[in-house]
Design an enzyme around this catalytic site. Structure first.
Site, mmCIF file in Angstrom:
data_model
loop_
_atom_site.group_PDB
_atom_site.id
_atom_site.type_symbol
_atom_site.label_atom_id
_atom_site.label_comp_id
_atom_site.label_asym_id
_atom_site.label_seq_id
_atom_site.Cartn_x
_atom_site.Cartn_y
_atom_site.Cartn_z
ATOM 1 N N ARG A 142 0.859 -1.182 0.000
ATOM 2 C CA ARG A 142 0.000 0.000 0.000
ATOM 3 C C ARG A 142 0.895 1.232 0.000
ATOM 4 N NH1 ARG A 142 -2.873 -0.322 6.027
ATOM 5 N NH2 ARG A 142 -1.045 -1.068 7.120
ATOM 6 N N ASN A 180 -5.350 6.961 4.606
ATOM 7 C CA ASN A 180 -5.005 6.212 5.834
ATOM 8 C C ASN A 180 -3.558 6.515 6.196
ATOM 9 O OD1 ASN A 180 -3.317 3.651 6.697
ATOM 10 N ND2 ASN A 180 -5.333 3.349 7.569
ATOM 11 N N GLU A 181 -3.332 6.939 7.408
ATOM 12 C CA GLU A 181 -1.987 7.129 7.950
ATOM 13 C C GLU A 181 -0.989 7.673 6.910
ATOM 14 O OE1 GLU A 181 -0.545 3.756 10.137
ATOM 15 O OE2 GLU A 181 -2.034 4.042 11.704
ATOM 16 N N GLU A 332 -8.013 3.995 15.466
ATOM 17 C CA GLU A 332 -7.617 2.584 15.503
ATOM 18 C C GLU A 332 -7.006 2.274 16.864
ATOM 19 O OE1 GLU A 332 -5.046 1.548 12.249
ATOM 20 O OE2 GLU A 332 -6.428 2.335 10.754
ATOM 21 N N TRP A 340 2.660 -6.635 13.906
ATOM 22 C CA TRP A 340 3.872 -6.085 13.288
ATOM 23 C C TRP A 340 5.011 -5.822 14.264
ATOM 24 C CZ3 TRP A 340 4.127 -1.807 16.189
ATOM 25 C CH2 TRP A 340 2.940 -1.182 16.568
ATOM 26 N N GLU A 380 -2.038 -9.166 6.985
ATOM 27 C CA GLU A 380 -2.281 -8.969 8.427
ATOM 28 C C GLU A 380 -3.089 -10.089 9.065
ATOM 29 O OE1 GLU A 380 -3.727 -5.000 7.466
ATOM 30 O OE2 GLU A 380 -2.190 -4.186 8.787
ATOM 31 N N GLN A 381 -2.826 -11.309 8.623
ATOM 32 C CA GLN A 381 -3.606 -12.452 9.111
ATOM 33 C C GLN A 381 -3.473 -12.677 10.619
ATOM 34 O OE1 GLN A 381 -1.599 -14.956 6.240
ATOM 35 N NE2 GLN A 381 -3.568 -15.673 5.454
ATOM 36 N N TYR A 382 -2.330 -12.284 11.170
ATOM 37 C CA TYR A 382 -2.069 -12.566 12.586
ATOM 38 C C TYR A 382 -2.546 -11.461 13.533
ATOM 39 C CZ TYR A 382 0.940 -16.651 11.844
ATOM 40 O OH TYR A 382 1.423 -17.893 11.544
ATOM 41 N N HIS A 383 -3.108 -10.387 12.997
ATOM 42 C CA HIS A 383 -3.463 -9.243 13.851
ATOM 43 C C HIS A 383 -4.608 -9.577 14.800
ATOM 44 C CE1 HIS A 383 -4.142 -5.070 15.016
ATOM 45 N NE2 HIS A 383 -3.011 -4.753 14.385
#
Ligand code: GAL
Length: 694
Positions: A142, A180-181, A332, A340, A380-383
């Protein structure tokens, strides 16, 4: 539990006497409550585009069930909104918004420009970002776009205009988040051209530019605008500062392009914000400038590895509140853990709820989890999230639901209140950059230094403001400027007038060394304020070892940085002196102060140990007539929010040791009901206390 062991501590809650609307600082915006602060908001980032439509309703039912009243949608969905160039499809989004409405959730719509679709980046590679090393980014991540690309702006404007056309009058869409950010600037040819134009507009002539940057140094003299470097490597400090200002202006323009497209179509009352990241303190651009055009500030509050650092995190909220000098949203928040960090550990049970109340205590009117449910694939599967990939609640959901119940109970009391303080810490991006460009001591950390001032302040006050040094200071009794390296004549004039009128200004090391172009000022530090101070810095020294300091109350140590001060006016007093040190500092003043007009100016030229710093900061507050509250037991924080007819105190136990706090006056317990004169806080315990409505 044994009363003696746990200790009974008196708490002088900032009741009407300390901070009432009558004495409230006039610098605080007191406009009628807007939608963003009419209640406490709770919600999540939700990505319906990642799921089959049949799954949506169950998501929304579970959102509502845990107490959400808002949902944030659309952020990275450009490929779904415009699957091919010019074919814009927002029907699915309208169905998602309608479903949210059906379940009683308001919507914040996000513009999707952080992630351009693949057709755009492949067909128009000129829209791609080129990093500071000259490498062009590709698709798959991104933020791979150039913030300066006119073509990217055009595509962004069209998609945002289409969204605003469709949803700008929707009564359930309460606001907008742009992009975003904001993070990476670009060094592509379009950005280069804009840089040249910026310089011309700023300086008019190359002679002026050459003079401002003293380009006679190392043959840096430019005879054509295109010769001026454009990259992210270290160089001439004047050039580096100007580049930061250019990057800021480019982000402001990038944002304005979308802001205009929204405002032209949005009904009155929909707010526009952007969620700033970088753990709040990032300084790739000036965050005051970014927020100036927006209706509300918001930021993304993550912990990463470890646990909440209450002072640092609290100060970050105060920084965010200062961006617009109003309450803000936490757009958020981590539902327990991230994906991360070095170690993406979960916060302890109860800690995330405490963290959410900490946000509110510092002026947040909303807490939105990132994210609701993890995408089955993607980076971001582990978030952490509230639901699992199966669409059913994870263990954290129960804690989020407890917060939902809290918010429902507390919202009528807390909404419409805000932290109010008579004490400010001054922050300035120009100064941050100027020092960071040339640290001189590798451990010179301006945020740590700011926190050295902040901790003793926060321990004795319900709220501390952190505000832009260039902004108004009316209503403050005292302002601490830990790192005001760059002081322009205009700023000096304003600060002097404020001091003469009764303000108390405390300057930290490295103050007033640079001018607007990051040139050394031709006066010694604090430059244009030296005369007011009646003293100056003779020489600065980076310290390779600690140095003893003595003040009226005893000994202390100084570290990292020490300035040898001198007194020039007969009424300037020495507050501290260095002991035996490097020979140069021995016996010389380390801190001086002078009463001027109705106010006072103080200069502290070094970084003190914690005990001495507390003594110094409290002494300055006392001199300025600031009412101080009692200190609370270790780990317990008190935060006050003031409204027209009430005062709210939020107590959070950031530790695991249970604490009991005795209240000097009985208060209403907003979460548990009833009136209490003592509050027991378990591990990560929270209490919300209110004075009765008057
Ligand atoms: C934020 C970002 C979110 C998500 C989150 C994960 O920086 O805005 O989109 O990536 O981090 O912690």
């Amino acid at each position: 539990m044994d009363r003696m062991r746990r200790g009974l501590f008196a708490i002088a809650i900032a009741l009407a006497a300390a901070v009432t609307p009558a004495t409230a600082a006039p610098h605080q915006a007191r406009s009628a409550p807007t939608v963003q602060s009419e209640r406490l908001w709770l919600g999540s980032a939700w990505y319906p585009e990642q799921w089959p439509e049949e799954a949506w309703e169950q998501d929304l039912i579970l959102m509502k069930r845990h107490g959400a009243n808002v949902v944030r949608i659309g952020e990275f969905a450009w490929a779904r909104m415009e699957p091919e160039e010019g074919r814009i499809d927002l029907d699915w989004l309208a169905r998602a918004v309608a479903l949210a409405r059906k379940h009683g959730l308001k919507v914040v719509l996000c513009t999707p420009t952080n992630t351009p679709p693949a057709w755009l980046t492949t067909r128009y590679p000129d829209t791609l970002r080129i990093d500071g090393a000259g490498v062009q980014l590709g698709h798959g991540g991104r933020r791979q776009f150039s913030i300066a690309s006119p073509r990217y702006r055009e595509f962004s404007r069209k998609i945002v205009a289409a969204m605003a056309e469709r949803f700008g009058r929707d009564p359930d869409v309460i606001g907008w988040q742009i992009d975003n950010e904001y993070t990476d600037e670009s060094y592509d040819p379009a950005a280069r051209a804009a840089w040249g134009a910026w310089l011309k507009a700023r300086f008019g002539t190359l002679d002026a530019l050459n003079a401002a940057w003293t380009t006679q140094y190392w043959s840096q003299t430019y005879s054509d605008w295109t010769q001026v470097p454009f990259n992210d490597r270290p160089g001439n400090p004047g050039w580096m500062l100007e580049l930061k200002r250019f990057i800021t202006a480019t982000w402001v323009d990038f944002q304005k392009n979308q802001l205009d497209a929204i405002r032209a179509r949005a009904r009155n009352g929909q707010f526009v914000t952007t969620n700033l990241g970088g753990l709040g303190w990032a300084n790739r651009f000036d965050r005051y400038a970014i927020n100036r055009d927006l209706d509300m500030a918001s930021w993304d509050n993550y912990v990463g590895t470890g646990h909440l650092e209450p002072y640092r995190n609290g100060a970050t909220h105060d920084l965010a509140r200062g961006w617009k000098r109003r309450n803000f949203w936490v757009m958020e928040a981590q539902p327990g853990f991230v994906n991360w960090a070095g170690v993406s550990n979960i916060l302890d049970r109860g800690e995330t709820r405490a963290m959410a109340w900490h946000m509110v205590g510092h002026g947040a009117d909303a807490v939105l989890w990132w994210q609701w449910r993890p995408a089955l694939n993607g980076q971001e599967q582990y978030h952490g999230s509230l639901l699992g990939p199966d669409g059913a609640p994870l263990p954290f959901y129960a804690e989020a639901a407890e917060l939902g119940r809290d918010f429902a109970k507390a919202s009528p009391d807390v909404a419409g209140t805000q932290p109010v303080s008579q004490v400010a810490i001054l922050q300035d991006y120009d100064s941050r950059w100027a020092i960071d460009f040339q640290l001189h001591h590798r451990d010179y950390d301006q945020i740590k230094l700011l926190l050295d001032y902040y901790r003793p302040l926060k321990d004795r006050l319900g709220a501390v403001d952190i505000v832009e040094a260039a902004g108004p200071l009316d209503g403050y009794r005292i302002a601490f400027a830990p790192s005001l390296n760059l002081i322009t004549e205009a700023m000096a004039t304003r600060l002097s007038a404020w001091v003469r009128g009764g303000g108390h200004l405390v300057l930290g090391p490295r103050s007033g060394m640079k001018d607007a172009y990051n040139r050394l000022t031709v006066q010694r530090q604090p430059g244009p304020l030296a005369e007011l101070l009646g003293g100056r810095v003779e020489q600065f020294y980076a310290l390779d070892e600690q140095v003893p300091v003595t003040d009226a109350a005893g000994g202390a140590t100084a570290r990292i940085w020490a300035e040898q001060l001198s007194v020039k006016a007969p009424d300037t007093q020495v507050l501290m002196r260095y002991g035996a040190a490097n020979g140069w500092l021995d016996g010389e003043p380390a801190a001086i102060t002078r009463a001027v007009g109705e106010g006072r100016i103080t200069y502290l030229g070094t970084m003190l140990d914690e005990v001495a710093m507390r003594r110094f900061v409290e002494g300055q507050m006392q001199a300025a007539g600031v009412a101080m509250l009692d200190r609370l037991p270790e780990g317990v924080e008190r935060m006050t929010r003031t409204g027209k007819d009430r005062e709210i105190t939020i107590l959070v136990n950031h530790g695991k040791t249970p604490r009991t706090i005795a209240l000097p006056t009985p208060l209403r317990d907003v979460l548990k009901g009833g009136t209490v004169s003592e509050v027991a806080l378990g591990a990560y315990g929270v209490a919300v206390l209110g004075t009765r409505r008057r």
